[in-house]
Enzyme design. Structure first.
Site, PDB file in Angstrom:
ATOM      1  N   ASP A  93      -9.684   2.772   1.853  1.00  0.00           N
ATOM      2  CA  ASP A  93      -9.585   2.126   3.207  1.00  0.00           C
ATOM      3  C   ASP A  93     -10.308   3.192   4.302  1.00  0.00           C
ATOM      4  O   ASP A  93     -10.883   2.673   5.212  1.00  0.00           O
ATOM      5  CB  ASP A  93      -8.007   1.797   3.613  1.00  0.00           C
ATOM      6  CG  ASP A  93      -7.779   0.394   3.116  1.00  0.00           C
ATOM      7  OD1 ASP A  93      -8.644  -0.250   2.768  1.00  0.00           O
ATOM      8  OD2 ASP A  93      -6.427   0.236   2.997  1.00  0.00           O
TER       9      ASP A  93
ATOM     10  N   LYS B 244       0.853  -1.297  -0.042  1.00  0.00           N
ATOM     11  CA  LYS B 244       0.166   0.040   0.037  1.00  0.00           C
ATOM     12  C   LYS B 244       0.725   1.222  -0.033  1.00  0.00           C
ATOM     13  O   LYS B 244       0.260   2.433  -0.379  1.00  0.00           O
ATOM     14  CB  LYS B 244      -1.122   0.025   1.175  1.00  0.00           C
ATOM     15  CG  LYS B 244      -2.102  -1.145   1.048  1.00  0.00           C
ATOM     16  CD  LYS B 244      -2.934  -1.025   2.375  1.00  0.00           C
ATOM     17  CE  LYS B 244      -4.057  -2.124   2.330  1.00  0.00           C
ATOM     18  NZ  LYS B 244      -5.111  -2.030   3.351  1.00  0.00           N
TER      19      LYS B 244
END
Length: 273
Positions: free
Chosen positions: A107, A70
């Site tokens: 997220d 990420k």
């Protein structure tokens, strides 16, 4: 499904445990959209080659990104939304054939959905971990105005760096330290995941009405959540965030709203696998 269908996918290392294909393909079937969603194992060393290959594929719509990429994927993406500065991690990348890779982060929004649904209004939170998911969750909690943040990590320097880059005045504690009397505990690490060490914490210092939120979803009932329920605390499992962030990514990839009215059916499907 054929090899010529438009597709999106999730990449990570490991990736076999991912439930994202079940979620997206369930929604695609619900909406009768001719496309598919896959999972692909990509190592850190293979990221550059992966993106080079996918950018040339006219059927590729983009990818979700999971552990451990990420942060690393930001080296390969354009960032029109300022995600690098605001969050410092990306989990969703989209592209038109041969065009730039556009990175964003779903997220944070996915994490917040169950807290907003439950009208959570706590003043203090503990974040376990300091990786890409922790960056998004710290951003989400500060956007709610949570004033008291504690980061629990093995490496204090990484915990302080997480706070510093987000310009948050919080505190850092070690994994063996006692928890503070917080309203929310969030496990953003891989501890408790299948094949990983357990996350064994004494939850008694938490407030009596605290929420324990574990973003691990394999297994769904982690030891942390089991301990929270035994103590009478509110427990939120990893499917909450997984489905929430997936719905935001689904709109990006397939230009359609996920049929969230069928969440109960989706959860039953995921739990049956």
């Amino acid at each position: 499904m054929t090899d010529t269908l438009p597709y999106a996918e999730v990449i990570g290392d490991p990736i076999a445990h991912s439930k994202s294909p079940l979620i997206h393909n369930f929604w695609l079937d619900c909406l009768s959209i001719e496309a598919e969603y896959r999972k692909t194992h990509v190592t850190s060393e293979g990221l550059a080659a992966y993106f080079l290959e996918r950018r040339a594929d006219p059927d590729w719509l983009g990818c979700n990104v999971t552990i451990p990429h990420k942060i690393a994927v930001m080296d390969y993406t354009d960032d029109p939304g300022g995600v690098r500065e605001r969050i410092g991690a990306m989990n969703t990348i989209a592209s038109e054939t041969g065009g730039p890779l556009i990175g964003t982060n779903t997220d944070a929004g996915g994490f917040l959905q169950p807290l907003l649904r439950d009208k959570w209004k706590g003043e203090s939170a503990v974040i376990v971990g300091a990786g890409g998911a922790a960056r998004a969750i710290l951003f989400a909690l500060t956007s709610l105005g949570v004033p008291d943040i504690t980061v629990m990590v093995r490496d204090p320097a990484k915990g302080q760096a997480l706070l510093d880059r987000a310009k948050v005045k919080g505190r850092v504690i070690g994994m063996a330290d006692a928890l503070p009397a917080a309203d929310l505990l969030v496990n953003t690490s891989s501890l408790g995941m299948v094949g990983q060490p357990v996350l064994d914490l004494d939850l008694r210092p938490l407030r009596r009405d605290a929420t324990v939120y574990d973003i691990v979803y394999a297994p769904l009932e982690t030891g942390l959540l089991k301990a929270a329920r035994e103590q009478g605390l509110k427990a939120l499992d990893g499917l909450e965030m997984l489905i929430g962030q997936a719905a935001l990514a689904f709109d990006i990839f397939f230009d359609a709203q996920a049929p969230r009215e069928r969440d109960d059916e989706l959860r039953a499907l995921l739990l049956a696998v």
